[in-house]
Design a protein around this motif. Structure first.
Motif, PDB file in Angstrom:
ATOM      1  N   LEU A 263      82.246 -11.242 -18.108  1.00 28.95           N
ATOM      2  CA  LEU A 263      83.133 -11.672 -16.891  1.00 28.95           C
ATOM      3  C   LEU A 263      83.996 -12.744 -17.481  1.00 28.95           C
ATOM      4  O   LEU A 263      85.003 -12.913 -16.948  1.00 28.95           O
ATOM      5  N   GLN A 264      83.467 -13.408 -18.224  1.00 28.30           N
ATOM      6  CA  GLN A 264      84.302 -14.709 -18.723  1.00 28.30           C
ATOM      7  C   GLN A 264      85.177 -14.731 -20.089  1.00 28.30           C
ATOM      8  O   GLN A 264      85.712 -15.666 -20.724  1.00 28.30           O
ATOM      9  N   HIS A 288      93.493  -5.306 -22.335  1.00 35.86           N
ATOM     10  CA  HIS A 288      92.403  -5.267 -23.435  1.00 35.86           C
ATOM     11  C   HIS A 288      90.983  -5.684 -22.735  1.00 35.86           C
ATOM     12  O   HIS A 288      90.273  -5.566 -23.300  1.00 35.86           O
ATOM     13  N   GLY A 289      91.200  -6.732 -21.791  1.00 35.04           N
ATOM     14  CA  GLY A 289      90.074  -6.905 -20.925  1.00 35.04           C
ATOM     15  C   GLY A 289      89.096  -5.849 -20.303  1.00 35.04           C
ATOM     16  O   GLY A 289      88.254  -5.923 -20.407  1.00 35.04           O
ATOM     17  N   ASP A 315      88.179  -8.060  -8.022  1.00 35.99           N
ATOM     18  CA  ASP A 315      87.147  -8.127  -6.820  1.00 35.99           C
ATOM     19  C   ASP A 315      85.777  -8.535  -7.275  1.00 35.99           C
ATOM     20  O   ASP A 315      85.149  -9.191  -6.599  1.00 35.99           O
ATOM     21  N   ASN A 316      85.501  -8.710  -8.625  1.00 34.48           N
ATOM     22  CA  ASN A 316      84.247  -8.973  -9.136  1.00 34.48           C
ATOM     23  C   ASN A 316      84.368 -10.285 -10.013  1.00 34.48           C
ATOM     24  O   ASN A 316      83.573 -10.358 -10.914  1.00 34.48           O
ATOM     25  N   GLY A 317      85.556 -10.909  -9.871  1.00 39.46           N
ATOM     26  CA  GLY A 317      85.461 -12.249 -10.546  1.00 39.46           C
ATOM     27  C   GLY A 317      86.324 -12.473 -11.930  1.00 39.46           C
ATOM     28  O   GLY A 317      86.402 -13.597 -12.528  1.00 39.46           O
ATOM     29  N   VAL A 318      87.006 -11.392 -12.442  1.00 35.70           N
ATOM     30  CA  VAL A 318      87.734 -11.552 -13.527  1.00 35.70           C
ATOM     31  C   VAL A 318      89.106 -12.205 -13.073  1.00 35.70           C
ATOM     32  O   VAL A 318      89.781 -11.863 -12.212  1.00 35.70           O
ATOM     33  N   GLU A 338      84.361 -17.421  -9.094  1.00 37.93           N
ATOM     34  CA  GLU A 338      84.070 -17.326  -7.642  1.00 37.93           C
ATOM     35  C   GLU A 338      83.470 -15.903  -7.518  1.00 37.93           C
ATOM     36  O   GLU A 338      83.822 -14.967  -7.915  1.00 37.93           O
ATOM     37  N   ASP A 339      82.447 -15.951  -6.803  1.00 33.88           N
ATOM     38  CA  ASP A 339      81.519 -14.730  -6.399  1.00 33.88           C
ATOM     39  C   ASP A 339      82.337 -14.147  -5.266  1.00 33.88           C
ATOM     40  O   ASP A 339      82.522 -14.630  -4.116  1.00 33.88           O
ATOM     41  N   LEU A 340      83.057 -12.693  -5.636  1.00 37.63           N
ATOM     42  CA  LEU A 340      83.682 -12.169  -4.804  1.00 37.63           C
ATOM     43  C   LEU A 340      82.941 -10.869  -4.091  1.00 37.63           C
ATOM     44  O   LEU A 340      83.814  -9.892  -3.531  1.00 37.63           O
TER      45      LEU A 340
END
Length: 350
Positions: A263-264, A288-289, A315-318, A338-340
């Motif tokens: 995710l990071q 690319h992500g 929606d999931n933090g990327v 941030e937890d989305l």
């Protein structure tokens, strides 16, 4: 409200991307012919380079048109090389893979040996965002933006060679430099020799002109420069244009330091003002992500899945267009993602 864990968010992103890819293949059956599509793109790009080069060599088009056109065609070859590194085409015909890799290397002459890059790239996926990620560090990721990083992004071979000689501790300089030379022999080394010879020749002439003088070159030198000038326009200058664009975008959209999960590892970097660079790296910053979440999809599928992928990634933090990366030397923000699971992101979007 229950908040999804990091691994749950990752799985949601991966499942959504895979599902969208399968849906596209069912809707458009031609997408199931992966080898044929890859070969078709390869032949189109090679033909484009050859046709453009021929037109320039015979005086039908200018250098200013030739350089960006070849850079565009070779951006396709760069994406194909990346897919071939992941063995996306001709899994049972290694000779076809190798032929495509060799051709892509020759037409992008300043790049690292693709078989060496394969090892570095597999390592990149294992340790992305850490000091062990040699591939990204080699193009400037994690380095402060300045002269050194610009040199690396402009010319990764020569930049890394110079950095090895100046920054490697005493006793290891030559070993490090020889390792870089081996990884770039013979194509990239020959490219650098021609490029800096070209710059030196024209630079010396310009300097002499400024002081009201001229240089008397030998007939052999002038004869060689006649074809070197054309080779630079057809292959070498397009390489440095395309290479700078991909290196700038890639090293800026990958994070370095503070990374603990996929995710990071990357952000989506698709701000409107980056489009001139995105043009010469086939929209790399935007797509690319997606590859970091689902490795086994060819580049053209990522372009098609991007709208759906971007929604689920956001929606999931990327992160999207985290321009602070330029002042943090690409370090991931110290605050957690941030937890989305129950809301929308406050990240800027373009």
């Amino acid at each position: 409200m229950h908040k999804a864990t990091e691994q749950q968010r990752i799985k949601v992103i991966q499942d959504t991307i895979r599902s969208r890819g399968q849906e596209l293949r069912q809707t458009y059956p031609i997408l199931q012919h992966q080898d044929a599509i890859g070969l078709g793109i390869f032949l189109f790009a090679v033909a484009g380079v050859l046709a453009t080069g021929w037109a320039y060599w015979h005086g039908h088009i200018s250098a200013w048109l030739t350089i960006p056109l070849v850079a565009l065609f070779t951006s396709l070859l760069h994406e194909l090389e990346h897919d071939l590194i992941h063995i996306q085409y001709f899994r049972r015909q290694k000779w076809v893979q190798n032929l495509m890799l060799m051709t892509a290397w020759i037409l992008r002459p300043g790049t690292i040996n693709p078989w060496v890059r394969r090892k570095l790239h597999f390592l990149h996926h294992k340790v992305s965002g850490t000091p062990e990620d040699l591939e990204e560090r080699g193009i400037g990721n994690g380095q402060r933006y300045g002269i050194v990083r610009t040199a690396l992004m402009l010319d990764t071979f020569t930049g890394n060679l110079v950095r090895a000689l100046f920054e490697t501790p005493r006793g290891g300089k030559m070993k490090h430099a020889l390792r870089i030379l081996r990884a770039n022999m013979p194509v990239s080394v020959a490219c650098a020799v021609v490029w800096y010879g070209f710059l030196g020749f024209h630079g010396a002439n310009a300097a002499a002109s400024v002081v009201g003088s001229s240089i008397t070159w030998s007939d052999l030198t002038l004869a060689n420069m006649a074809w070197i000038n054309k080779l630079v326009v057809i292959l070498i200058a397009p390489h440095y244009l395309r290479s700078f664009c991909i290196n700038f975008i890639s090293s800026s959209m990958h994070y370095y330091g503070g990374v603990t999960s996929v995710l990071q590892q990357t952000q989506v970097l698709n701000a409107w003002f980056l489009w001139p660079m995105q043009l010469f790296c086939f929209n790399f910053g935007s797509t690319h992500g997606i590859h970091h979440f689902v490795v086994g999809e060819p580049f053209y599928i990522r372009q098609l899945t991007a709208p759906v992928a971007h929604r689920v990634m956001r929606d999931n933090g990327v992160r999207f267009n985290d321009l602070g990366t330029f002042s943090r030397a690409n370090h991931f923000p110290t605050r957690e993602i941030e937890d989305l699971a129950g809301g929308r992101s406050g990240q800027p979007a373009y």
